[in-house]
Design a protein around this motif. Structure first.
Motif, PDB file in Angstrom:
ATOM      1  N   SER A  52       0.838  -1.204   0.000  1.00  0.00           N
ATOM      2  CA  SER A  52       0.000   0.000   0.000  1.00  0.00           C
ATOM      3  C   SER A  52       0.869   1.249   0.000  1.00  0.00           C
ATOM      4  O   SER A  52       0.536   2.245  -0.626  1.00  0.00           O
ATOM      5  CB  SER A  52      -0.947  -0.018   1.198  1.00  0.00           C
ATOM      6  OG  SER A  52      -0.227   0.105   2.397  1.00  0.00           O
ATOM      7  N   VAL A  53       2.030   1.184   0.704  1.00  0.00           N
ATOM      8  CA  VAL A  53       2.915   2.344   0.717  1.00  0.00           C
ATOM      9  C   VAL A  53       3.571   2.516  -0.649  1.00  0.00           C
ATOM     10  O   VAL A  53       3.625   3.620  -1.193  1.00  0.00           O
ATOM     11  CB  VAL A  53       3.985   2.198   1.826  1.00  0.00           C
ATOM     12  CG1 VAL A  53       5.087   3.214   1.636  1.00  0.00           C
ATOM     13  CG2 VAL A  53       3.347   2.364   3.183  1.00  0.00           C
ATOM     14  N   LEU A  54       4.060   1.418  -1.226  1.00  0.00           N
ATOM     15  CA  LEU A  54       4.725   1.515  -2.517  1.00  0.00           C
ATOM     16  C   LEU A  54       3.757   1.986  -3.604  1.00  0.00           C
ATOM     17  O   LEU A  54       4.141   2.702  -4.514  1.00  0.00           O
ATOM     18  CB  LEU A  54       5.349   0.159  -2.899  1.00  0.00           C
ATOM     19  CG  LEU A  54       6.556  -0.244  -2.054  1.00  0.00           C
ATOM     20  CD1 LEU A  54       7.005  -1.661  -2.380  1.00  0.00           C
ATOM     21  CD2 LEU A  54       7.716   0.722  -2.256  1.00  0.00           C
ATOM     22  N   ASN A  55       2.473   1.598  -3.483  1.00  0.00           N
ATOM     23  CA  ASN A  55       1.475   2.019  -4.483  1.00  0.00           C
ATOM     24  C   ASN A  55       0.818   3.336  -4.126  1.00  0.00           C
ATOM     25  O   ASN A  55      -0.064   3.791  -4.852  1.00  0.00           O
ATOM     26  CB  ASN A  55       0.367   0.964  -4.602  1.00  0.00           C
ATOM     27  CG  ASN A  55       0.886  -0.350  -5.124  1.00  0.00           C
ATOM     28  OD1 ASN A  55       1.861  -0.367  -5.859  1.00  0.00           O
ATOM     29  ND2 ASN A  55       0.249  -1.438  -4.738  1.00  0.00           N
ATOM     30  N   LYS A  56       1.200   3.923  -2.985  1.00  0.00           N
ATOM     31  CA  LYS A  56       0.569   5.144  -2.488  1.00  0.00           C
ATOM     32  C   LYS A  56      -0.942   4.989  -2.412  1.00  0.00           C
ATOM     33  O   LYS A  56      -1.705   5.877  -2.790  1.00  0.00           O
ATOM     34  CB  LYS A  56       0.922   6.338  -3.382  1.00  0.00           C
ATOM     35  CG  LYS A  56       2.400   6.571  -3.464  1.00  0.00           C
ATOM     36  CD  LYS A  56       2.716   8.026  -3.464  1.00  0.00           C
ATOM     37  CE  LYS A  56       4.194   8.186  -3.168  1.00  0.00           C
ATOM     38  NZ  LYS A  56       4.682   9.509  -3.261  1.00  0.00           N
ATOM     39  N   ASP A  57      -1.380   3.836  -1.927  1.00  0.00           N
ATOM     40  CA  ASP A  57      -2.804   3.583  -1.763  1.00  0.00           C
ATOM     41  C   ASP A  57      -3.216   4.177  -0.413  1.00  0.00           C
ATOM     42  O   ASP A  57      -3.273   3.494   0.606  1.00  0.00           O
ATOM     43  CB  ASP A  57      -3.045   2.068  -1.806  1.00  0.00           C
ATOM     44  CG  ASP A  57      -4.505   1.738  -2.003  1.00  0.00           C
ATOM     45  OD1 ASP A  57      -5.350   2.613  -1.702  1.00  0.00           O
ATOM     46  OD2 ASP A  57      -4.805   0.618  -2.447  1.00  0.00           O
ATOM     47  N   ILE A  58      -3.480   5.483  -0.424  1.00  0.00           N
ATOM     48  CA  ILE A  58      -3.637   6.221   0.832  1.00  0.00           C
ATOM     49  C   ILE A  58      -4.703   5.671   1.782  1.00  0.00           C
ATOM     50  O   ILE A  58      -4.420   5.483   2.969  1.00  0.00           O
ATOM     51  CB  ILE A  58      -3.848   7.720   0.530  1.00  0.00           C
ATOM     52  CG1 ILE A  58      -2.569   8.255  -0.111  1.00  0.00           C
ATOM     53  CG2 ILE A  58      -4.162   8.506   1.795  1.00  0.00           C
ATOM     54  CD1 ILE A  58      -2.692   9.625  -0.680  1.00  0.00           C
ATOM     55  N   PRO A  59      -5.923   5.381   1.295  1.00  0.00           N
ATOM     56  CA  PRO A  59      -6.921   4.878   2.258  1.00  0.00           C
ATOM     57  C   PRO A  59      -6.467   3.596   2.947  1.00  0.00           C
ATOM     58  O   PRO A  59      -6.719   3.409   4.136  1.00  0.00           O
ATOM     59  CB  PRO A  59      -8.151   4.600   1.382  1.00  0.00           C
ATOM     60  CG  PRO A  59      -7.938   5.379   0.161  1.00  0.00           C
ATOM     61  CD  PRO A  59      -6.473   5.495  -0.054  1.00  0.00           C
ATOM     62  N   LEU A  60      -5.770   2.751   2.214  1.00  0.00           N
ATOM     63  CA  LEU A  60      -5.319   1.483   2.779  1.00  0.00           C
ATOM     64  C   LEU A  60      -4.237   1.718   3.833  1.00  0.00           C
ATOM     65  O   LEU A  60      -4.269   1.140   4.923  1.00  0.00           O
ATOM     66  CB  LEU A  60      -4.811   0.579   1.649  1.00  0.00           C
ATOM     67  CG  LEU A  60      -4.573  -0.881   1.975  1.00  0.00           C
ATOM     68  CD1 LEU A  60      -5.768  -1.499   2.661  1.00  0.00           C
ATOM     69  CD2 LEU A  60      -4.227  -1.663   0.721  1.00  0.00           C
ATOM     70  N   VAL A  61      -3.276   2.604   3.513  1.00  0.00           N
ATOM     71  CA  VAL A  61      -2.228   2.935   4.492  1.00  0.00           C
ATOM     72  C   VAL A  61      -2.874   3.481   5.760  1.00  0.00           C
ATOM     73  O   VAL A  61      -2.576   3.054   6.876  1.00  0.00           O
ATOM     74  CB  VAL A  61      -1.252   3.993   3.933  1.00  0.00           C
ATOM     75  CG1 VAL A  61      -0.191   4.326   4.978  1.00  0.00           C
ATOM     76  CG2 VAL A  61      -0.585   3.501   2.669  1.00  0.00           C
ATOM     77  N   GLN A  62      -3.783   4.428   5.546  1.00  0.00           N
ATOM     78  CA  GLN A  62      -4.477   5.066   6.663  1.00  0.00           C
ATOM     79  C   GLN A  62      -5.153   4.018   7.555  1.00  0.00           C
ATOM     80  O   GLN A  62      -4.970   4.008   8.766  1.00  0.00           O
ATOM     81  CB  GLN A  62      -5.555   5.985   6.091  1.00  0.00           C
ATOM     82  CG  GLN A  62      -5.563   7.335   6.688  1.00  0.00           C
ATOM     83  CD  GLN A  62      -6.387   8.307   5.848  1.00  0.00           C
ATOM     84  OE1 GLN A  62      -7.251   7.921   5.068  1.00  0.00           O
ATOM     85  NE2 GLN A  62      -6.111   9.572   6.013  1.00  0.00           N
ATOM     86  N   ALA A  63      -5.907   3.133   6.926  1.00  0.00           N
ATOM     87  CA  ALA A  63      -6.652   2.133   7.685  1.00  0.00           C
ATOM     88  C   ALA A  63      -5.708   1.207   8.440  1.00  0.00           C
ATOM     89  O   ALA A  63      -5.927   0.899   9.609  1.00  0.00           O
ATOM     90  CB  ALA A  63      -7.533   1.325   6.740  1.00  0.00           C
ATOM     91  N   LEU A  64      -4.620   0.782   7.779  1.00  0.00           N
ATOM     92  CA  LEU A  64      -3.677  -0.133   8.432  1.00  0.00           C
ATOM     93  C   LEU A  64      -3.066   0.511   9.668  1.00  0.00           C
ATOM     94  O   LEU A  64      -2.943  -0.113  10.715  1.00  0.00           O
ATOM     95  CB  LEU A  64      -2.584  -0.550   7.449  1.00  0.00           C
ATOM     96  CG  LEU A  64      -2.988  -1.654   6.483  1.00  0.00           C
ATOM     97  CD1 LEU A  64      -2.019  -1.722   5.311  1.00  0.00           C
ATOM     98  CD2 LEU A  64      -3.022  -2.995   7.199  1.00  0.00           C
ATOM     99  N   VAL A  65      -2.685   1.787   9.535  1.00  0.00           N
ATOM    100  CA  VAL A  65      -2.056   2.456  10.669  1.00  0.00           C
ATOM    101  C   VAL A  65      -3.074   2.685  11.784  1.00  0.00           C
ATOM    102  O   VAL A  65      -2.777   2.465  12.964  1.00  0.00           O
ATOM    103  CB  VAL A  65      -1.403   3.778  10.226  1.00  0.00           C
ATOM    104  CG1 VAL A  65      -0.838   4.504  11.429  1.00  0.00           C
ATOM    105  CG2 VAL A  65      -0.302   3.504   9.228  1.00  0.00           C
TER     106      VAL A  65
END
Lengths: 291, 308
Positions: free
Chosen positions: B264-277
């Motif tokens: 998600s970080v490498l793809n800059k998939d922001i909602p996914l990064v946000q949710a994971l954190v």
């Protein structure tokens, strides 16, 4: 400089010479010092120690096991692994050191500031430190790389920021202790301002603690930065950084395990030697930690 | 009860600050989310505008912040830019392999850590102590991605004792050892110093004076007290487990949350990064709360002190 001569109540004065001597008599620390010196010397004198360039391809047959020409064998592109492991120290070790310096400087400044100011600033600052501790550090590092972008410098910043709370917390504690000491009161009576007291009196006083903390954190920093490079977030191939080399070697270890064994061994030896030194240093400079 | 209530309320600011941080960090990521979502596909200005509206990006930042916090509480953190699936579902789908890996690593790590720590602690400065602490030093110094690769090479591809891919317990052995070794080093050192401290206490001398055997003294009298500091650190170990998961999943090419985070970080998939954190910090905080409660059960003195 005060760092060289560290006052230690009841134990005489700890000089750099004395610290070095007590490091040498400890077998673990001695082994650590020898390995670390070898890696550093290897990294510095790499151009003299090997006839190859670290980017040069086809220095021998591809994926060759160790031979007399290629001491540790070659990788997929026929690059000499020995050469790349030697040069790798330049990247991996200096990145680790830069990370610790970054964290130590920012963390101490923050710790000194909140510890010395006290009151609400201290309460809020301590809370921030708690929150940073609460954040799993790899998640924080990955998040920061996501903002800054992939690269070695950004990895230094990312891991450095994640390590700030370690320094901030210890330095804050040390400052709280030092603040009550007579010499601080005396210099205040002489009209010294806050900034002067912090930088000239408190900072040198907590320097030994910082050295121990920095050494103890260095192993972890080398490991974390190499991990991020391994994950593809730091150094990019063909940079001969140990983590990156392991990442590129992963697919080809079946054909030639040397591509994975030696960069990993170098990384492991570097971290272990720093840890050995750090443990001993802590025992010398912080007698309470000794058994 | 008031103690627990106070502990729970104390978590609110921590969560709030962390989630705010996540929001701010992702807000300043360079690049227009709509561009990231389109991933280079050409689109008319009209389409872009519609997407922006759909994602709520046309609203001012403070409105988005409040709505983000609200959605974080409800567990609805939007959909992935990449797959258009709800991120919560994506996370739940990857939860099981990571939980299995963490549990396996945790079991290996705690077992090894306790054995090494106790062996070292009851006979300080003996050969047993030196060798246990040497193994612990290896644990903290071995890069886990290298350990993983060595294990794969030796036990997976060369000796073929265990499978390195697939599901089930056998495929979990090597990854668990990789994560466990990484955990055990720090734990062993901590247990050793904790045992050393406890063994010097008066009640241990009393127990010895009563003629109890070394085994009973160590297991019944010393262990319970010596385990308190390590237990408090179990919450912190969660951070290490996440680190272990990200790296081990990469080395073993296992699916899981670590891989999801990295991708998600490498793809800059922001909602996914946000949710994971958001979920990772939530889990971390709840886990620490549980550890605190556990702490009160192991050592009743703590609860009394807090209540008074």
């Amino acid at each position: 400089m005060n760092a060289a001569v560290m006052a230690h109540p009841g134990r005489g004065r700890l000089t750099v010479g004395r610290v070095v001597r007590s490091l040498v008599v400890n077998p673990g620390a001695l082994i650590g010092a020898i390995i670390l010196t070898a890696l550093v010397v290897g990294a510095i004198f790499a151009p003299v120690l090997t006839p190859f360039d670290y980017y040069a391809t086809d220095t021998g047959p591809r994926l060759s096991p160790p031979t007399t020409a290629n001491l540790l064998g070659t990788d997929l592109h026929g690059r000499d692994i020995f050469t790349r492991v030697l040069y790798g120290g330049r990247f991996s070790l200096s990145v680790g050191i830069a990370t610790v310096l970054f964290a130590a400087i920012l963390g101490s400044l923050f710790g000194i500031f909140i510890g010395f100011t006290g009151g609400r600033v201290d309460a809020l600052g301590s809370r921030i430190i708690d929150v940073m501790f609460g954040f799993p550090s790899i998640v924080l590092s990955i998040l920061i790389v996501a903002v800054l972008g992939v690269g070695l410098v950004n990895v230094v910043i990312a891991v450095g920021i994640a390590e700030i709370p370690y320094f901030a917390r210890v330095v804050r504690g040390a400052v709280l202790g030092a603040k009550e000491q007579l010499f601080v009161e005396a210099s205040r009576a002489l009209g010294a301002g806050d900034l002067r007291i912090m930088l000239r009196h408190i900072l040198p006083n907590i320097f030994p603690t910082m050295i121990v903390l920095a050494t103890l954190n260095l192993g972890g920093a080398i490991l974390s930065t190499a991990s991020l490079s391994f994950l593809g977030l730091g150094a990019q191939p063909p940079t001969p950084e140990w983590g990156t080399m392991l990442s590129s070697g992963r697919e080809f270890m079946r054909y030639n395990p040397a591509v994975m064994v030696f960069p990993g061994l170098a990384l492991f030896l570097a971290v272990m030697s720093v840890n050995l030194l750090g443990d001993r240093l802590r025992q010398i400079l912080d007698p309470r930690a000794a058994d | 009860m008031t103690y627990f209530l106070r502990r729970i309320l104390g978590m609110v600011p921590v969560l709030l600050v962390t989630w705010t941080l996540v929001f701010v960090v992702l807000e300043i990521i360079p690049g227009d989310p709509v561009n990231l979502m389109l991933a280079g596909r050409p689109a008319s200005e009209e389409v872009r505008e519609r997407e922006r509206k759909r994602l709520g990006l046309d609203k001012p930042v403070h409105v988005r912040y409040v709505s983000f916090l609200g959605r974080a509480l409800k567990g609805d953190l939007g959909e992935s830019f990449q797959t258009r699936e709800p991120v919560t579902k994506m996370i739940l789908d990857q939860l099981r392999p990571t939980l299995e890996l963490s549990l396996g690593g945790f079991i290996v790590g705690v077992t090894l850590g306790v054995i090494l720590g106790v062996l070292a602690g009851i006979r300080p400065n003996s050969w047993l102590d030196t060798s246990s602490m040497f193994v612990a030093l290896l644990g903290v110094s071995l890069p886990s991605f290298w350990t993983g690769m060595l294990l794969i090479f030796v036990f997976g591809s060369t000796l073929r004792w265990v499978p390195i891919v697939g599901e089930g317990i056998p495929a979990l052995i090597l990854p668990s050892i990789t994560v466990g070794l990484f955990l055990s080093g720090g734990l062993a050192r901590l247990i050793r110093s904790s045992i050393l401290e406890v063994m010097g206490q008066d009640y241990i001398r009393t127990a010895r004076a009563k003629g109890l055997s070394q085994w009973v003294v160590v297991m019944k009298h010393a262990m319970r007290n010596a385990l308190i500091p390590p237990v408090t650190l179990l919450g912190v170990q969660f951070g290490l487990l996440i680190t272990g998961a990200v790296i081990t999943e990469t080395v073993f090419a296992r699916p899981g949350l670590g891989q999801l985070l990295l991708q998600s970080v490498l793809n800059k998939d922001i909602p996914l990064v946000q949710a994971l954190v958001v979920y990772a910090t939530g889990a971390y905080i709840i886990l620490n709360l549980l550890v605190d409660l556990l702490y009160g059960i192991i050592d009743p003195r703590i609860k009394l002190e807090q209540a008074s």
